[in-house]
Structure formats: C-alpha cells, structure tokens
Design a protein around this motif. Structure first.
Motif, PDB file in Angstrom:
ATOM      1  N   PHE A 141       7.875  13.871   4.825  1.00 21.45           N
ATOM      2  CA  PHE A 141       7.455  12.630   5.487  1.00 21.45           C
ATOM      3  C   PHE A 141       5.963  12.640   5.808  1.00 21.45           C
ATOM      4  O   PHE A 141       5.328  11.579   5.858  1.00 21.45           O
ATOM      5  N   GLN A 142       5.419  13.819   6.025  1.00 16.33           N
ATOM      6  CA  GLN A 142       3.977  13.922   6.252  1.00 16.33           C
ATOM      7  C   GLN A 142       3.212  13.426   5.023  1.00 16.33           C
ATOM      8  O   GLN A 142       2.204  12.719   5.138  1.00 16.33           O
ATOM      9  N   ARG A 143       3.688  13.790   3.848  1.00 20.35           N
ATOM     10  CA  ARG A 143       3.057  13.324   2.618  1.00 20.35           C
ATOM     11  C   ARG A 143       3.201  11.815   2.475  1.00 20.35           C
ATOM     12  O   ARG A 143       2.323  11.148   1.920  1.00 20.35           O
ATOM     13  N   LEU A 144       4.304  11.273   2.972  1.00 26.51           N
ATOM     14  CA  LEU A 144       4.546   9.837   2.833  1.00 26.51           C
ATOM     15  C   LEU A 144       3.703   9.022   3.808  1.00 26.51           C
ATOM     16  O   LEU A 144       3.123   7.998   3.439  1.00 26.51           O
ATOM     17  N   THR A 145       3.637   9.475   5.071  1.00 23.42           N
ATOM     18  CA  THR A 145       3.012   8.662   6.111  1.00 23.42           C
ATOM     19  C   THR A 145       1.595   9.098   6.478  1.00 23.42           C
ATOM     20  O   THR A 145       0.819   8.287   6.978  1.00 23.42           O
ATOM     21  N   GLY A 146       1.292  10.383   6.288  1.00 28.30           N
ATOM     22  CA  GLY A 146      -0.004  10.891   6.708  1.00 28.30           C
ATOM     23  C   GLY A 146      -0.144  11.021   8.213  1.00 28.30           C
ATOM     24  O   GLY A 146      -1.235  11.288   8.720  1.00 28.30           O
ATOM     25  N   ASP A 147       0.963  10.886   8.936  1.00 26.27           N
ATOM     26  CA  ASP A 147       0.941  10.922  10.402  1.00 26.27           C
ATOM     27  C   ASP A 147       1.909  12.016  10.871  1.00 26.27           C
ATOM     28  O   ASP A 147       3.132  11.846  10.753  1.00 26.27           O
ATOM     29  N   PRO A 148       1.405  13.144  11.410  1.00 26.47           N
ATOM     30  CA  PRO A 148       2.281  14.262  11.806  1.00 26.47           C
ATOM     31  C   PRO A 148       3.358  13.872  12.816  1.00 26.47           C
ATOM     32  O   PRO A 148       4.505  14.287  12.689  1.00 26.47           O
ATOM     33  N   LYS A 149       2.997  13.087  13.838  1.00 28.19           N
ATOM     34  CA  LYS A 149       3.976  12.701  14.855  1.00 28.19           C
ATOM     35  C   LYS A 149       5.065  11.827  14.249  1.00 28.19           C
ATOM     36  O   LYS A 149       6.264  12.025  14.489  1.00 28.19           O
ATOM     37  N   LYS A 150       4.664  10.845  13.477  1.00 22.53           N
ATOM     38  CA  LYS A 150       5.631   9.952  12.843  1.00 22.53           C
ATOM     39  C   LYS A 150       6.507  10.726  11.860  1.00 22.53           C
ATOM     40  O   LYS A 150       7.718  10.483  11.771  1.00 22.53           O
ATOM     41  N   ALA A 151       5.903  11.665  11.151  1.00 20.20           N
ATOM     42  CA  ALA A 151       6.661  12.467  10.188  1.00 20.20           C
ATOM     43  C   ALA A 151       7.745  13.274  10.894  1.00 20.20           C
ATOM     44  O   ALA A 151       8.889  13.370  10.419  1.00 20.20           O
ATOM     45  N   SER A 152       7.413  13.856  12.050  1.00 23.33           N
ATOM     46  CA  SER A 152       8.391  14.636  12.811  1.00 23.33           C
ATOM     47  C   SER A 152       9.529  13.763  13.315  1.00 23.33           C
ATOM     48  O   SER A 152      10.708  14.150  13.258  1.00 23.33           O
ATOM     49  N   GLU A 153       9.200  12.576  13.797  1.00 25.56           N
ATOM     50  CA  GLU A 153      10.230  11.664  14.305  1.00 25.56           C
ATOM     51  C   GLU A 153      11.122  11.145  13.182  1.00 25.56           C
ATOM     52  O   GLU A 153      12.344  11.056  13.336  1.00 25.56           O
ATOM     53  N   LEU A 154      10.524  10.804  12.058  1.00 25.31           N
ATOM     54  CA  LEU A 154      11.318  10.339  10.918  1.00 25.31           C
ATOM     55  C   LEU A 154      12.211  11.447  10.378  1.00 25.31           C
ATOM     56  O   LEU A 154      13.341  11.192   9.946  1.00 25.31           O
ATOM     57  N   ALA A 155      11.705  12.683  10.391  1.00 22.59           N
ATOM     58  CA  ALA A 155      12.511  13.815   9.937  1.00 22.59           C
ATOM     59  C   ALA A 155      13.763  13.964  10.789  1.00 22.59           C
ATOM     60  O   ALA A 155      14.867  14.230  10.279  1.00 22.59           O
ATOM     61  N   ALA A 156      13.618  13.783  12.123  1.00 20.82           N
ATOM     62  CA  ALA A 156      14.769  13.879  13.025  1.00 20.82           C
ATOM     63  C   ALA A 156      15.781  12.768  12.729  1.00 20.82           C
ATOM     64  O   ALA A 156      16.992  13.016  12.647  1.00 20.82           O
ATOM     65  N   LEU A 157      15.293  11.540  12.545  1.00 15.90           N
ATOM     66  CA  LEU A 157      16.190  10.427  12.232  1.00 15.90           C
ATOM     67  C   LEU A 157      16.861  10.617  10.873  1.00 15.90           C
ATOM     68  O   LEU A 157      18.046  10.305  10.690  1.00 15.90           O
ATOM     69  N   PHE A 158      16.106  11.112   9.920  1.00 13.32           N
ATOM     70  CA  PHE A 158      16.610  11.364   8.571  1.00 13.32           C
ATOM     71  C   PHE A 158      17.759  12.378   8.622  1.00 13.32           C
ATOM     72  O   PHE A 158      18.819  12.181   8.009  1.00 13.32           O
ATOM     73  N   TYR A 159      17.551  13.444   9.401  1.00 13.84           N
ATOM     74  CA  TYR A 159      18.584  14.484   9.504  1.00 13.84           C
ATOM     75  C   TYR A 159      19.827  13.948  10.216  1.00 13.84           C
ATOM     76  O   TYR A 159      20.956  14.205   9.802  1.00 13.84           O
ATOM     77  N   LEU A 160      19.620  13.189  11.286  1.00 13.36           N
ATOM     78  CA  LEU A 160      20.759  12.606  11.992  1.00 13.36           C
ATOM     79  C   LEU A 160      21.549  11.667  11.073  1.00 13.36           C
ATOM     80  O   LEU A 160      22.779  11.647  11.107  1.00 13.36           O
ATOM     81  N   ALA A 161      20.850  10.913  10.258  1.00 14.71           N
ATOM     82  CA  ALA A 161      21.520  10.004   9.326  1.00 14.71           C
ATOM     83  C   ALA A 161      22.332  10.788   8.296  1.00 14.71           C
ATOM     84  O   ALA A 161      23.451  10.394   7.934  1.00 14.71           O
ATOM     85  N   ILE A 162      21.792  11.904   7.833  1.00 16.46           N
ATOM     86  CA  ILE A 162      22.498  12.735   6.852  1.00 16.46           C
ATOM     87  C   ILE A 162      23.741  13.363   7.474  1.00 16.46           C
ATOM     88  O   ILE A 162      24.834  13.357   6.879  1.00 16.46           O
ATOM     89  N   VAL A 163      23.597  13.901   8.702  1.00 15.58           N
ATOM     90  CA  VAL A 163      24.739  14.535   9.370  1.00 15.58           C
ATOM     91  C   VAL A 163      25.856  13.516   9.606  1.00 15.58           C
ATOM     92  O   VAL A 163      27.033  13.782   9.344  1.00 15.58           O
ATOM     93  N   GLY A 164      25.489  12.329  10.081  1.00 14.17           N
ATOM     94  CA  GLY A 164      26.493  11.293  10.292  1.00 14.17           C
ATOM     95  C   GLY A 164      27.149  10.852   8.995  1.00 14.17           C
ATOM     96  O   GLY A 164      28.364  10.630   8.942  1.00 14.17           O
ATOM     97  N   SER A 165      26.366  10.736   7.953  1.00 20.10           N
ATOM     98  CA  SER A 165      26.915  10.337   6.646  1.00 20.10           C
ATOM     99  C   SER A 165      27.875  11.394   6.111  1.00 20.10           C
ATOM    100  O   SER A 165      28.917  11.061   5.536  1.00 20.10           O
ATOM    101  N   ASN A 166      27.530  12.657   6.308  1.00 19.20           N
ATOM    102  CA  ASN A 166      28.413  13.725   5.836  1.00 19.20           C
ATOM    103  C   ASN A 166      29.753  13.704   6.557  1.00 19.20           C
ATOM    104  O   ASN A 166      30.795  14.036   5.982  1.00 19.20           O
ATOM    105  N   GLN A 167      29.740  13.315   7.831  1.00 18.45           N
ATOM    106  CA  GLN A 167      31.005  13.166   8.552  1.00 18.45           C
ATOM    107  C   GLN A 167      31.858  12.101   7.872  1.00 18.45           C
ATOM    108  O   GLN A 167      33.060  12.282   7.670  1.00 18.45           O
TER     109      GLN A 167
END
Length: 226
Positions: free
Chosen positions: A156-182
């Motif tokens: 996400f850092q490569r996509l947005t160029g913003d470290p804070k936003k990249a970290s937050e999107l990574a958390a949302l991305f992981y939560l979405a994956i975990v929920g989808s796997n359920q």
C-alpha cells in the motif's frame, strides 16, 4: 538405538510397529495426516490413534518419528509458521510496475477457495481458535500477523506514497481478508461468493486508494508583447 525407536519397540502405548510399517511412513506423512485431521474436525481430532487409523497403521509407528502428541502438534505448527513466513518473504520480493496489480494478486491468493486453498483456510481458522486458549499459539499467530501486515503495508505504501495511510489500509485489508475467509470456509460455497468479495475489496481498498493522475501542468505564457 534412539529414544523414539526404543519407545516404538518397547510397546509404548499401542501395538508395536513392524519395520516395514515404520519405514513406510515419514515424519511428513504424519504431519500431513495431522493437518488433514485438523482441517476436518479441529485440533481435537488430531489424536495419535485417530491419525494412525486414518493412515492404516498401528499407533506404535508414530513413536518412530515423535516422542509424544505434544511434539507432533508442535512440529505441525512450526511447519505451518515456516511456510507462511516463507510465502510472505517471497511475495514481499515480488513487485511489478503496477502496485494495484500486486495487491490484487495478494487478494486473489488470500481468497482462493476450493481444494488445498480451502484446507489452508480451515486449518488457520482452527489454529486461531486454539490460539484463544493457548498463549504459545497466540504468540505464534502474532508473529505471522505482523509479517502479513508488514507485507500489506509495503504494497500500500507503493500505491499511496503515504506511510500512515498505507498502515491503516493494510489493517483494513487484513480484516477484510479474515472476514472473507470465515465466509468462504463453509463446505459448500458458490464460486461467485469469492468473486463478489474480491470485487468489493479491490474496488474500495485498492482502486479507490490510488492517487488521481496529475493533470497536465498549464503552460505558462510569457509576458504579453506591448
């Protein structure tokens, strides 16, 4: 003679395994069978006698490779962690010129369903259930989660160029994956469910996060002639 072979030949629980039976199975055969048992019924099904029955051997064969049930489970978890961390390392090193394509590839791999992919999802769900009551397993899962979050944040850092936003999107991305796997862990799941989940995650967490293309700079006009 080592302790495991002594245990096998001394009649330590169960019938003694013959040399042909013991040599026919490898340590990985037992780990693979334990993995399948967890996939089918959780860690309560990963019992030595039940696994031996599934393999068609006596319980004594087990002691050629493991001291006890605890060592079997420990080896099974260590193998899973090693494979997950190796995969994360490989994916971290792989990068195309399009960060969106890299994230979509991660998403597709995480939400693949059917066959071995569905088995991996069910195993991890069972493992997370075990982690809720076993501090050692919980700490092991923290290590895996941190590696994955680091991988997602890098992409996400490569996509947005913003470290804070990249970290937050990574958390949302992981939560979405975990929920989808359920949702995808059910025995019967139409393929379109996976496609639907990948579509909405990709739309909102990947494509809508890409910076808007810069508009062409206006040409500065020179001073008007008097």
């Amino acid at each position: 003679m080592n302790a495991k072979k002594q245990a096998a030949k001394s009649g330590k629980p169960g019938k003694r395994a013959g040399p042909v039976e013991a040599s026919r199975l490898t340590r990985d055969d037992w780990l693979d069978a334990a993995f399948r048992a967890v996939v089918e019924g959780g860690f309560d099904k990963a019992r030595v006698l039940m696994i031996a029955d599934a393999l068609g051997v006596t319980r004594g064969s087990f002691y050629w490779h493991f001291t006890d049930h605890a060592e079997l489970i420990s080896a099974l978890l260590a193998r899973w962690v090693a494979r997950e961390l190796a995969l994360d390392k490989q994916l971290r090193a792989e990068a195309t010129s399009d960060p969106r394509a890299d994230l979509e590839r991660l998403l597709e791999a995480a939400l693949a369903h059917g066959g071995p992919d569905l088995e991996n999802i069910r195993f991890e769900l069972a493992l997370r259930g075990l982690g809720r009551r076993d501090p050692t397993v919980a700490q092991m899962l923290v290590e895996v989660d941190e590696a994955r979050m680091g991988l997602f944040a890098q992409k996400f850092q490569r996509l947005t160029g913003d470290p804070k936003k990249a970290s937050e999107l990574a958390a949302l991305f992981y939560l979405a994956i975990v929920g989808s796997n359920q949702a995808l862990s059910r025995p019967v799941n139409p393929p379109q469910v996976s496609e639907y989940l990948m579509g909405i995650i990709s739309t909102y967490l990947i494509h809508q996060q890409a910076p808007a293309p810069a508009s062409p700079a206006r040409r500065r006009s020179g001073p008007k002639a008097a």
